[in-house]
Write a protein that holds these residues in place. Sequence first.
Motif, short mmCIF file in Angstrom:
data_model
loop_
_atom_site.label_atom_id
_atom_site.label_comp_id
_atom_site.label_asym_id
_atom_site.label_seq_id
_atom_site.Cartn_x
_atom_site.Cartn_y
_atom_site.Cartn_z
N ALA A 1 33.36 55.01 48.00
CA ALA A 1 32.44 54.02 47.43
C ALA A 1 32.36 52.79 48.33
CB ALA A 1 32.89 53.62 46.03
N MET A 2 33.48 52.42 48.93
CA MET A 2 33.48 51.28 49.86
C MET A 2 32.63 51.60 51.09
SD MET A 2 37.33 49.77 49.60
CE MET A 2 36.97 48.37 50.66
N ALA A 3 32.67 52.83 51.54
CA ALA A 3 31.87 53.24 52.70
C ALA A 3 30.37 53.13 52.40
CB ALA A 3 32.22 54.66 53.12
N PHE A 4 30.00 53.30 51.13
CA PHE A 4 28.60 53.18 50.72
C PHE A 4 28.26 51.77 50.22
CE2 PHE A 4 29.19 57.84 50.09
CZ PHE A 4 28.22 58.26 50.97
N ASN A 5 29.18 50.84 50.42
CA ASN A 5 29.01 49.44 50.00
C ASN A 5 28.82 49.29 48.49
OD1 ASN A 5 29.27 48.37 52.61
ND2 ASN A 5 27.14 48.86 53.04
N ASP A 6 29.40 50.21 47.71
CA ASP A 6 29.36 50.11 46.25
C ASP A 6 30.54 49.29 45.73
OD1 ASP A 6 27.06 51.58 45.98
OD2 ASP A 6 28.10 53.47 45.60
N CYS A 7 31.52 49.07 46.58
CA CYS A 7 32.72 48.34 46.21
C CYS A 7 33.20 47.61 47.46
CB CYS A 7 33.79 49.33 45.72
SG CYS A 7 35.29 48.56 45.11
N SER A 8 33.76 46.42 47.28
CA SER A 8 34.22 45.65 48.43
C SER A 8 35.70 45.31 48.29
CB SER A 8 33.42 44.35 48.55
OG SER A 8 33.75 43.48 47.49
N VAL A 9 36.27 44.81 49.36
CA VAL A 9 37.67 44.36 49.34
C VAL A 9 37.81 43.23 48.32
CG1 VAL A 9 39.49 43.28 50.70
CG2 VAL A 9 38.13 45.12 51.69
N ASP A 10 36.83 42.37 48.25
CA ASP A 10 36.86 41.26 47.28
C ASP A 10 36.87 41.79 45.85
OD1 ASP A 10 36.99 39.29 49.23
OD2 ASP A 10 34.81 39.01 49.28
N ASP A 11 36.10 42.85 45.59
CA ASP A 11 36.11 43.47 44.26
C ASP A 11 37.51 43.99 43.92
OD1 ASP A 11 33.34 43.10 43.85
OD2 ASP A 11 32.87 45.02 44.83
N LEU A 12 38.15 44.60 44.90
CA LEU A 12 39.50 45.12 44.68
C LEU A 12 40.49 43.99 44.46
CD1 LEU A 12 39.59 48.03 47.28
CD2 LEU A 12 39.22 48.18 44.82
N LYS A 13 40.34 42.91 45.21
CA LYS A 13 41.23 41.75 45.03
C LYS A 13 41.08 41.19 43.62
CE LYS A 13 41.67 40.23 49.79
NZ LYS A 13 41.38 39.18 50.78
N GLU A 14 39.86 41.11 43.13
CA GLU A 14 39.63 40.66 41.76
C GLU A 14 40.31 41.60 40.76
OE1 GLU A 14 35.60 39.83 40.59
OE2 GLU A 14 35.19 38.83 42.50
N GLY A 15 40.26 42.90 41.06
CA GLY A 15 40.91 43.88 40.20
C GLY A 15 42.41 43.72 40.17
N VAL A 16 43.01 43.39 41.30
CA VAL A 16 44.45 43.16 41.35
C VAL A 16 44.79 41.90 40.56
CG1 VAL A 16 46.41 42.61 42.85
CG2 VAL A 16 44.78 44.34 43.56
N GLN A 17 44.01 40.85 40.76
CA GLN A 17 44.27 39.59 40.06
C GLN A 17 44.13 39.76 38.55
OE1 GLN A 17 41.50 36.99 42.00
NE2 GLN A 17 42.80 36.73 43.80
N ALA A 18 43.22 40.63 38.11
CA ALA A 18 43.03 40.89 36.69
C ALA A 18 43.99 41.96 36.17
CB ALA A 18 41.59 41.32 36.42
N GLN A 19 44.84 42.46 37.04
CA GLN A 19 45.85 43.47 36.73
C GLN A 19 45.26 44.82 36.30
OE1 GLN A 19 48.49 41.53 33.96
NE2 GLN A 19 49.47 40.36 35.60
N TYR A 20 44.11 45.15 36.88
CA TYR A 20 43.52 46.47 36.68
C TYR A 20 43.88 47.40 37.83
CZ TYR A 20 40.61 45.27 32.67
OH TYR A 20 40.17 44.92 31.43
N ILE A 21 44.23 46.84 38.96
CA ILE A 21 44.59 47.61 40.14
C ILE A 21 45.98 47.16 40.59
CG2 ILE A 21 44.06 48.02 42.58
CD1 ILE A 21 41.14 47.81 41.93
N THR A 22 46.82 48.12 40.93
CA THR A 22 48.16 47.78 41.41
C THR A 22 48.11 47.45 42.90
OG1 THR A 22 48.73 50.04 42.05
CG2 THR A 22 49.21 49.39 39.76
#
Length: 64
Positions: free
Chosen positions: A23-44
Motif C-alpha cells: 500500500a505504501m508503494a501505491f501511496n495509499d499509506c505513508s510513514v507519517d500515517d504509520l507514525k500516527e498509528g504508533v502514537q495512537a497505539q494501533y501499531i507496535t
Amino acid sequence: MNLNFWVFALFYKWATTAMVKQAMAFNDCSVDDLKEGVQAQYITHDQYQQVTGQPYEETTEASQ
C-alpha cells in the motif's frame, strides 16, 4: 483522530505488514500515517519497523 485505513487494517489483522508495504508503494499509506498509528497505539514498534525497515523513533512536540 482520522487514522489511515491501513493502520486499522494492520491493527484488526485485516492486512499483513507485507500488504501495508505494498500500500505504501501505491501511496495509499505513508510513514507519517504509520507514525500516527504508533502514537495512537494501533501499531507496535515492531510492526512499524517491519513495514518501514527503520526503527521507530519517538519525537517530541517541540521538534516537529
